[in-house]
Design a protein around this motif. Structure first.
Motif, PDB file in Angstrom:
ATOM      1  N   VAL A  50     -51.310 -42.303 -41.550  1.00  0.00           N
ATOM      2  CA  VAL A  50     -50.264 -42.926 -42.362  1.00  0.00           C
ATOM      3  C   VAL A  50     -48.912 -42.294 -42.045  1.00  0.00           C
ATOM      4  CG1 VAL A  50     -49.425 -43.267 -44.729  1.00  0.00           C
ATOM      5  CG2 VAL A  50     -51.853 -43.574 -44.207  1.00  0.00           C
ATOM      6  N   VAL A  51     -48.928 -40.992 -41.728  1.00  0.00           N
ATOM      7  CA  VAL A  51     -47.706 -40.298 -41.323  1.00  0.00           C
ATOM      8  C   VAL A  51     -47.508 -40.550 -39.835  1.00  0.00           C
ATOM      9  CG1 VAL A  51     -46.521 -38.073 -41.206  1.00  0.00           C
ATOM     10  CG2 VAL A  51     -48.138 -38.526 -43.073  1.00  0.00           C
ATOM     11  N   LYS A  52     -46.578 -41.435 -39.519  1.00  0.00           N
ATOM     12  CA  LYS A  52     -46.331 -41.821 -38.128  1.00  0.00           C
ATOM     13  C   LYS A  52     -44.992 -41.273 -37.663  1.00  0.00           C
ATOM     14  CE  LYS A  52     -49.065 -46.098 -38.034  1.00  0.00           C
ATOM     15  NZ  LYS A  52     -49.879 -45.762 -39.211  1.00  0.00           N
ATOM     16  N   ALA A  53     -44.979 -40.699 -36.475  1.00  0.00           N
ATOM     17  CA  ALA A  53     -43.750 -40.176 -35.892  1.00  0.00           C
ATOM     18  C   ALA A  53     -42.786 -41.314 -35.582  1.00  0.00           C
ATOM     19  CB  ALA A  53     -44.064 -39.391 -34.621  1.00  0.00           C
ATOM     20  N   ALA A  54     -41.505 -40.977 -35.503  1.00  0.00           N
ATOM     21  CA  ALA A  54     -40.475 -41.983 -35.224  1.00  0.00           C
ATOM     22  C   ALA A  54     -40.726 -42.744 -33.921  1.00  0.00           C
ATOM     23  CB  ALA A  54     -39.102 -41.314 -35.213  1.00  0.00           C
ATOM     24  N   PRO A  55     -41.125 -42.070 -32.822  1.00  0.00           N
ATOM     25  CA  PRO A  55     -41.381 -42.825 -31.591  1.00  0.00           C
ATOM     26  C   PRO A  55     -42.512 -43.844 -31.725  1.00  0.00           C
ATOM     27  CG  PRO A  55     -41.181 -40.491 -31.122  1.00  0.00           C
ATOM     28  CD  PRO A  55     -41.257 -40.636 -32.602  1.00  0.00           C
ATOM     29  N   VAL A  56     -43.508 -43.536 -32.555  1.00  0.00           N
ATOM     30  CA  VAL A  56     -44.601 -44.487 -32.784  1.00  0.00           C
ATOM     31  C   VAL A  56     -44.048 -45.738 -33.450  1.00  0.00           C
ATOM     32  CG1 VAL A  56     -46.718 -44.908 -34.105  1.00  0.00           C
ATOM     33  CG2 VAL A  56     -46.423 -42.747 -32.885  1.00  0.00           C
ATOM     34  N   LYS A  57     -43.244 -45.560 -34.485  1.00  0.00           N
ATOM     35  CA  LYS A  57     -42.655 -46.706 -35.184  1.00  0.00           C
ATOM     36  C   LYS A  57     -41.758 -47.507 -34.246  1.00  0.00           C
ATOM     37  CE  LYS A  57     -42.621 -44.312 -39.659  1.00  0.00           C
ATOM     38  NZ  LYS A  57     -41.755 -43.783 -40.735  1.00  0.00           N
ATOM     39  N   TRP A  58     -40.997 -46.805 -33.411  1.00  0.00           N
ATOM     40  CA  TRP A  58     -40.115 -47.471 -32.454  1.00  0.00           C
ATOM     41  C   TRP A  58     -40.926 -48.320 -31.469  1.00  0.00           C
ATOM     42  CZ3 TRP A  58     -34.883 -48.012 -31.673  1.00  0.00           C
ATOM     43  CH2 TRP A  58     -34.492 -48.498 -30.421  1.00  0.00           C
ATOM     44  N   ASP A  59     -41.945 -47.711 -30.885  1.00  0.00           N
ATOM     45  CA  ASP A  59     -42.760 -48.417 -29.885  1.00  0.00           C
ATOM     46  C   ASP A  59     -43.515 -49.590 -30.493  1.00  0.00           C
ATOM     47  OD1 ASP A  59     -41.875 -46.628 -28.012  1.00  0.00           O
ATOM     48  OD2 ASP A  59     -43.735 -45.472 -27.905  1.00  0.00           O
ATOM     49  N   GLN A  60     -43.987 -49.419 -31.724  1.00  0.00           N
ATOM     50  CA  GLN A  60     -44.674 -50.523 -32.384  1.00  0.00           C
ATOM     51  C   GLN A  60     -43.758 -51.737 -32.498  1.00  0.00           C
ATOM     52  OE1 GLN A  60     -45.982 -48.397 -35.981  1.00  0.00           O
ATOM     53  NE2 GLN A  60     -48.103 -48.813 -35.399  1.00  0.00           N
ATOM     54  N   GLN A  61     -42.505 -51.491 -32.819  1.00  0.00           N
ATOM     55  CA  GLN A  61     -41.541 -52.589 -32.925  1.00  0.00           C
ATOM     56  C   GLN A  61     -41.329 -53.264 -31.575  1.00  0.00           C
ATOM     57  OE1 GLN A  61     -37.806 -51.425 -34.663  1.00  0.00           O
ATOM     58  NE2 GLN A  61     -38.681 -50.987 -36.667  1.00  0.00           N
ATOM     59  N   VAL A  62     -41.182 -52.450 -30.526  1.00  0.00           N
ATOM     60  CA  VAL A  62     -40.932 -53.000 -29.200  1.00  0.00           C
ATOM     61  C   VAL A  62     -42.117 -53.845 -28.737  1.00  0.00           C
ATOM     62  CG1 VAL A  62     -40.536 -52.452 -26.760  1.00  0.00           C
ATOM     63  CG2 VAL A  62     -39.365 -51.133 -28.539  1.00  0.00           C
ATOM     64  N   VAL A  63     -43.324 -53.294 -28.857  1.00  0.00           N
ATOM     65  CA  VAL A  63     -44.520 -54.012 -28.403  1.00  0.00           C
ATOM     66  C   VAL A  63     -44.723 -55.294 -29.196  1.00  0.00           C
ATOM     67  CG1 VAL A  63     -47.035 -53.908 -28.239  1.00  0.00           C
ATOM     68  CG2 VAL A  63     -45.662 -51.945 -27.517  1.00  0.00           C
ATOM     69  N   LYS A  64     -44.555 -55.210 -30.511  1.00  0.00           N
ATOM     70  CA  LYS A  64     -44.760 -56.388 -31.369  1.00  0.00           C
ATOM     71  C   LYS A  64     -43.721 -57.463 -31.092  1.00  0.00           C
ATOM     72  CE  LYS A  64     -45.380 -57.759 -36.197  1.00  0.00           C
ATOM     73  NZ  LYS A  64     -45.392 -57.303 -37.626  1.00  0.00           N
ATOM     74  N   SER A  65     -42.499 -57.066 -30.761  1.00  0.00           N
ATOM     75  CA  SER A  65     -41.413 -58.023 -30.550  1.00  0.00           C
ATOM     76  C   SER A  65     -41.626 -58.898 -29.322  1.00  0.00           C
ATOM     77  CB  SER A  65     -40.079 -57.292 -30.401  1.00  0.00           C
ATOM     78  OG  SER A  65     -39.999 -56.632 -29.133  1.00  0.00           O
ATOM     79  N   GLY A  66     -42.424 -58.397 -28.375  1.00  0.00           N
ATOM     80  CA  GLY A  66     -42.631 -59.141 -27.142  1.00  0.00           C
ATOM     81  C   GLY A  66     -41.560 -58.882 -26.099  1.00  0.00           C
ATOM     82  N   LYS A  67     -40.634 -57.983 -26.393  1.00  0.00           N
ATOM     83  CA  LYS A  67     -39.590 -57.656 -25.422  1.00  0.00           C
ATOM     84  C   LYS A  67     -40.219 -56.997 -24.201  1.00  0.00           C
ATOM     85  CE  LYS A  67     -35.954 -56.903 -28.844  1.00  0.00           C
ATOM     86  NZ  LYS A  67     -35.219 -58.123 -28.489  1.00  0.00           N
ATOM     87  N   LYS A  68     -39.686 -57.304 -23.039  1.00  0.00           N
ATOM     88  CA  LYS A  68     -40.173 -56.663 -21.830  1.00  0.00           C
ATOM     89  C   LYS A  68     -39.517 -55.296 -21.667  1.00  0.00           C
ATOM     90  CE  LYS A  68     -41.785 -60.638 -19.231  1.00  0.00           C
ATOM     91  NZ  LYS A  68     -41.828 -61.304 -17.902  1.00  0.00           N
ATOM     92  N   SER A  69     -40.217 -54.405 -20.996  1.00  0.00           N
ATOM     93  CA  SER A  69     -39.742 -53.032 -20.859  1.00  0.00           C
ATOM     94  C   SER A  69     -39.677 -52.636 -19.397  1.00  0.00           C
ATOM     95  CB  SER A  69     -40.675 -52.074 -21.602  1.00  0.00           C
ATOM     96  OG  SER A  69     -40.255 -50.736 -21.436  1.00  0.00           O
ATOM     97  N   GLN A  70     -38.701 -51.787 -19.088  1.00  0.00           N
ATOM     98  CA  GLN A  70     -38.612 -51.247 -17.734  1.00  0.00           C
ATOM     99  C   GLN A  70     -38.711 -49.736 -17.696  1.00  0.00           C
ATOM    100  OE1 GLN A  70     -35.184 -54.055 -16.173  1.00  0.00           O
ATOM    101  NE2 GLN A  70     -35.999 -52.905 -14.425  1.00  0.00           N
ATOM    102  N   ALA A  71     -38.736 -49.087 -18.861  1.00  0.00           N
ATOM    103  CA  ALA A  71     -38.742 -47.620 -18.847  1.00  0.00           C
ATOM    104  C   ALA A  71     -39.451 -47.035 -20.057  1.00  0.00           C
ATOM    105  CB  ALA A  71     -37.310 -47.089 -18.789  1.00  0.00           C
ATOM    106  N   VAL A  72     -40.095 -45.904 -19.818  1.00  0.00           N
ATOM    107  CA  VAL A  72     -40.660 -45.079 -20.876  1.00  0.00           C
ATOM    108  C   VAL A  72     -40.047 -43.687 -20.728  1.00  0.00           C
ATOM    109  CG1 VAL A  72     -42.739 -44.210 -21.995  1.00  0.00           C
ATOM    110  CG2 VAL A  72     -42.837 -46.341 -20.667  1.00  0.00           C
ATOM    111  N   ILE A  73     -39.459 -43.188 -21.800  1.00  0.00           N
ATOM    112  CA  ILE A  73     -38.905 -41.832 -21.833  1.00  0.00           C
ATOM    113  C   ILE A  73     -39.847 -40.970 -22.666  1.00  0.00           C
ATOM    114  CG2 ILE A  73     -36.966 -40.369 -22.490  1.00  0.00           C
ATOM    115  CD1 ILE A  73     -36.211 -42.287 -20.295  1.00  0.00           C
ATOM    116  N   VAL A  74     -40.336 -39.882 -22.098  1.00  0.00           N
ATOM    117  CA  VAL A  74     -41.299 -39.025 -22.790  1.00  0.00           C
ATOM    118  C   VAL A  74     -40.771 -37.594 -22.826  1.00  0.00           C
ATOM    119  CG1 VAL A  74     -43.721 -38.383 -22.981  1.00  0.00           C
ATOM    120  CG2 VAL A  74     -43.085 -40.434 -21.685  1.00  0.00           C
ATOM    121  N   ASN A  75     -40.912 -36.955 -23.981  1.00  0.00           N
ATOM    122  CA  ASN A  75     -40.564 -35.526 -24.064  1.00  0.00           C
ATOM    123  C   ASN A  75     -41.717 -34.738 -24.659  1.00  0.00           C
ATOM    124  OD1 ASN A  75     -39.516 -36.494 -26.975  1.00  0.00           O
ATOM    125  ND2 ASN A  75     -39.883 -34.279 -27.046  1.00  0.00           N
ATOM    126  N   SER A  76     -41.821 -33.482 -24.276  1.00  0.00           N
ATOM    127  CA  SER A  76     -42.810 -32.576 -24.867  1.00  0.00           C
ATOM    128  C   SER A  76     -42.080 -31.447 -25.583  1.00  0.00           C
ATOM    129  CB  SER A  76     -43.739 -32.008 -23.791  1.00  0.00           C
ATOM    130  OG  SER A  76     -43.001 -31.253 -22.847  1.00  0.00           O
TER     131      SER A  76
END
Length: 407
Positions: A50-76
């Motif tokens: 239930v506690v979801k990180a901000a990037p998870v919420k962001w990606d869920q929106q992008v994937v659900k929207s159907g927008k096409k993507s050209q890049a993934v930015i990842v940090n550790s």
């Protein structure tokens, strides 16, 4: 299907890069870029926490929207979890910066973060990292490997794989990389997995293939029983193989899904075997079950049992712990019909028959359990279904890593 060298850059049109932004670590790379030369259809699965990180919420929106993507930015190093509205704002800042330096639509930029929960992101360092990533992107296998290294936290090794399949007369490539070592109990986990393919495939088929496979791969691993705030699997398809379009329900779809399963299972097992402080990959295989679900519940209970995990660490054939874990799993079976075996490269030995111990050699059992990959096979003699789950042994090293993780 053929296994080939490489990871996320193996498929046509995909590039990767790595950089050291100094977000948390001072002596290693901590940012990665996955880039496609053309926009991609995307699919994703995410943590059930239930506690979801901000990037998870962001990606869920992008994937659900159907927008096409050209890049993934990842940090550790920093998870950007439990950071409120400010944390979500960092995601927009990240996407906008990536859009600016890469010349792409920022609304389709995907983001992955892993590391300490509750710490705010040093966004200026992150932006500088994106600027450093952009000119370094390359399609070489080395670029993919270095990107896989850059997303590690407590991982001891990078995790990547690639395969090819034939779609009619066209070669299609699927490659992937992942990270994960602790806070691993997917219903997804602090695991991140990024998969790229040059297949021409509908968004519906791409999402369906991923969603159908995750329950039998990433969701069947456990290191410590903790389901993370950041678990993400992203699948990008850029269509540069120019094959006949893959749609749901076709033989080509089944072939693609089978190849995706090889990718996902390999990465899932690598995550489980690289558990924090682990010395062995531990597989539990339940056979003779009356249903797939029964087999999965029993197998997962075995790999999640701390007492069983410590027995594996001690190379001790303490079979009572396995039977006990099966008993509290919630699945119904007759314990007086269970046969149990241990297996590794050192051999195979039966430990119990019909719920009671057989006359086995403790010395031989210890030898089998001393290998870096160990399997417990439980036959419940109720049907024809089976399932496997993967975990690792539990050692003092797990406490040493996690007792002072934030510092």
């Amino acid at each position: 299907m053929e296994r080939i060298e490489g990871g996320v850059t193996a498929a046509k049109g995909f590039e990767a890069a790595h950089a050291a932004a100094g977000l948390k670590y001072k002596d290693r790379t901590d940012m990665a870029l996955i880039y496609s030369q053309v926009p991609c259809v995307t699919a994703g699965t995410f943590t059930t926490n239930v506690v979801k990180a901000a990037p998870v919420k962001w990606d869920q929106q992008v994937v659900k929207s159907g927008k096409k993507s050209q890049a993934v930015i990842v940090n550790s190093g920093i998870a950007n979890a439990c950071t409120g509205a400010e944390g979500f704002g960092y995601c927009k800042d990240t996407a906008d910066k990536a859009g600016e330096v890469l010349g792409i639509d920022p609304e389709g930029v995907l983001i992955g973060s892993t590391g300490v929960i509750g710490k705010q992101m040093p966004i200026e360092k992150l932006k500088a990292g994106i600027e450093a990533l952009a000119p370094k992107k390359a399609s070489t296998l080395e670029a993919g490997t270095e990107a896989a290294k850059a997303i590690m936290t407590t991982d001891t090794k990078e995790k990547e794989i690639a395969v090819t399949i034939q779609v009619k007369d066209t070669t299609v490539t699927i490659g992937g990389m992942a990270k994960g070592s602790g806070m691993i109990h997917p219903n997804m986990c602090t695991m991140l997995s990024f998969i790229t393919t040059d297949a021409v495939i509908t968004k519906e088929a791409l999402q369906s293939a991923l969603s159908e496979d995750v329950p039998d791969t990433y969701n069947m691993i456990s290191v410590d029983g903790d389901t993370s705030t950041n678990d993400t699997v992203l699948l990008l398809a850029n269509g540069m193989a120019e094959n006949e379009e893959i749609t749901c329900g076709t033989p080509e779809y089944e072939e693609f899904k089978a190849a995706l399963h090889v990718i996902n299972e390999y990465l899932a097992k690598k995550i489980a075997g690289d558990g924090e402080g682990a010395t062995a990959l531990f597989e539990a295989k339940v056979i003779g079950a009356e249903s797939k679900e029964q087999a999965k519940v029993l197998a997962k209970a075995i790999v999640c049992s701390n007492l069983t995990k410590t027995a594996i660490a001690g190379h001790d054939a303490n079979w009572g712990r396995i039977l006990c874990a099966m008993g509290y799993s919630g699945a119904q079976f007759d314990p007086e019909k269970v046969d149990l075996f241990f297996e590794s490269q050192a051999g195979k030995i039966q430990i119990i028959e019909n719920g009671t111990a057989v006359d086995y050699s403790e010395e031989e059992a210890t030898k089998i359990l001393s290998e870096p990959e160990v399997t417990a096979i439980a036959d419940v003699k109720m049907g024809q279904e089976s399932a496997s789950a993967w975990g690792c042994d539990l050692t003092h090293g797990y406490i040493e890593i996690n007792a002072d993780y934030r510092s």
